[in-house]
Design a protein around this motif. Sequence first.
Motif: not given
Length: 582
Positions: A13-21
């Motif tokens: 599948g697709t791994l979605f990531r967001l840097w949101a500290p």
Amino acid sequence: MRPLFGPLLRPEGTLFRLWAPDAKRVSLALPEGGPVAMEPVEDGFFEVLLPEARAGQRYRFLVGGRRAVPDPAARRQDGDVMGWSVVRAELPPLRQARPPRPWHEVVLAELHVGTATPKGSFEALIGRLDHFAENGITAIELMPVADFPGRRNWGYDGVLPFAPDEAYGSPAALRVLVDAAHERGLGVMLDVVYNHFGPEGNFLPAYAKKFFTEAHHTPWGAAIDLEQPLVRRFFVENALMWLGEYDFDGLRFDAVHAFAPPGGDLLLAELAEACRAVKPEAWLVLENDHNAARWLERDAEGRPRFYTAQWNDDAHHALHVAVTGEVSGYYGDYAEDPVAALGRAMAEGFVYQGEASAHRAGEPRGERSAHLPPTAFVNFAQNHDQIGNRPLGDRLAGAVEPERLAFLRFLLLLGPAIPMVFQGEEAGIETPFPFFCDFSGDLADAVRQGRAKEFAEFFATAGELPDPLAPETMESARLDWDRMTPEALVSFRSLAAQRRRLVWPLLAGTYGGAELRREGAILFWRWRFEAGVLCLLANPDVVPSEIRLQPRQDGVTVGEAVFDGTHTRLGAWSACAWVEPA
């Protein structure tokens, strides 16, 4: 380097990531169905693996459960910066892998994709590549293509640096453009902007305040906090994407003097190391008003330790003052003796190597550069800034006599630094290149007022300014290909051929330093190389002058030159170039 930013296509599948500290919760929003909760992981990231998501999947992030934001590392965007991010498919494979052209053979043309052709697209530019290859240009440099708000922009207001702007075409179309250039023997560079984001469509402050710092300010607002390792990683990954996935031969890093210290030096070092690990011979070029020569140092074999070259604004300013007589603004730093400034710029690289700059309130500027090879500098008589930051975006071709333009062209192409022209300059066209963008409301008014104020401070009389927000302002900058005739290109094509004959064989070997002699207004340079000595004699003055010197008869001359056996008499705006044995 394992990417941390942007979606990752995996077999499962697709791994979605967001840097949101700064976010307490983040969800993945899709066009259909409800939001999918993302799990917090290490270092302030949120992620989720979506088994059914494949290339072409549109998505957004919901920060705090309500605010929809694009992926700042989206590889493609649908519907401008406020639209949907898109999982990008694999880019087309290389049709024919070729080794990169040696840097010393580069003759560069800077282009704005949106105005370089009638249709203003990656695909349309492919149809014009033969023009460059056939007329002595060996590489093109694209102004920034990262996604910007609206349909019109120079590119320096980008907010999604991983996504080519859809106004120009798809990521696949950009990849095909690079490949098509390589098939014609052309190198391709890309201008990238890591010193600021544009004023519209940047949502990072809403969930990643660490991306910016109030301790330093730039002309565009709070500085990017380059002391944060993940912030630096974001830009390093971006550079590696352009070099590795799109196969660009090099990158030009915009205004690195605006990098906030001390993180700015860390980013410059990390960028150089990472880029050379992916592409050892990559052309890495700086724009750096600080004239920091340390980033251009060579190793014992003559290879760049960090960066290949720097845009030499000093050389431009000296040339401009000598040819036009303009002395307002920063040109005032070169007004006292423009001939001396021109002599030093071509012999040593920087004019300012630690001297005080009146334009900068007497602060010292620059570092010693005389030991660097000429190929550590990109010289130009015009570029997007020096044309577009004039009130009318007017070019030299409409302002100075043809003999002065011929003189400039001669110095650029037969001097040993890497020469660059701005789109259409090779044919001497007068098509303007005014500033343009596509904002609305209060931001549009602020841009209009800011430009007017800037011009009032720099130019004595600006007159009526083109509206930077009007579509016709961009249209006025569109390159007129009907004027790019074989007749208009004769001079440039001839000088480019002479550069191949006289200059390239010297630049391929070891550099031994430069000598500069001056008699009145006449300048005489001698650049020593392993294979010979490049000599250039020039009179950047309105009156003829004479020097006790006899050039070799197999040289190249522009303007009036008379040799009587012991003396050389040069007319106004005349020059000679030749090669002597080592």
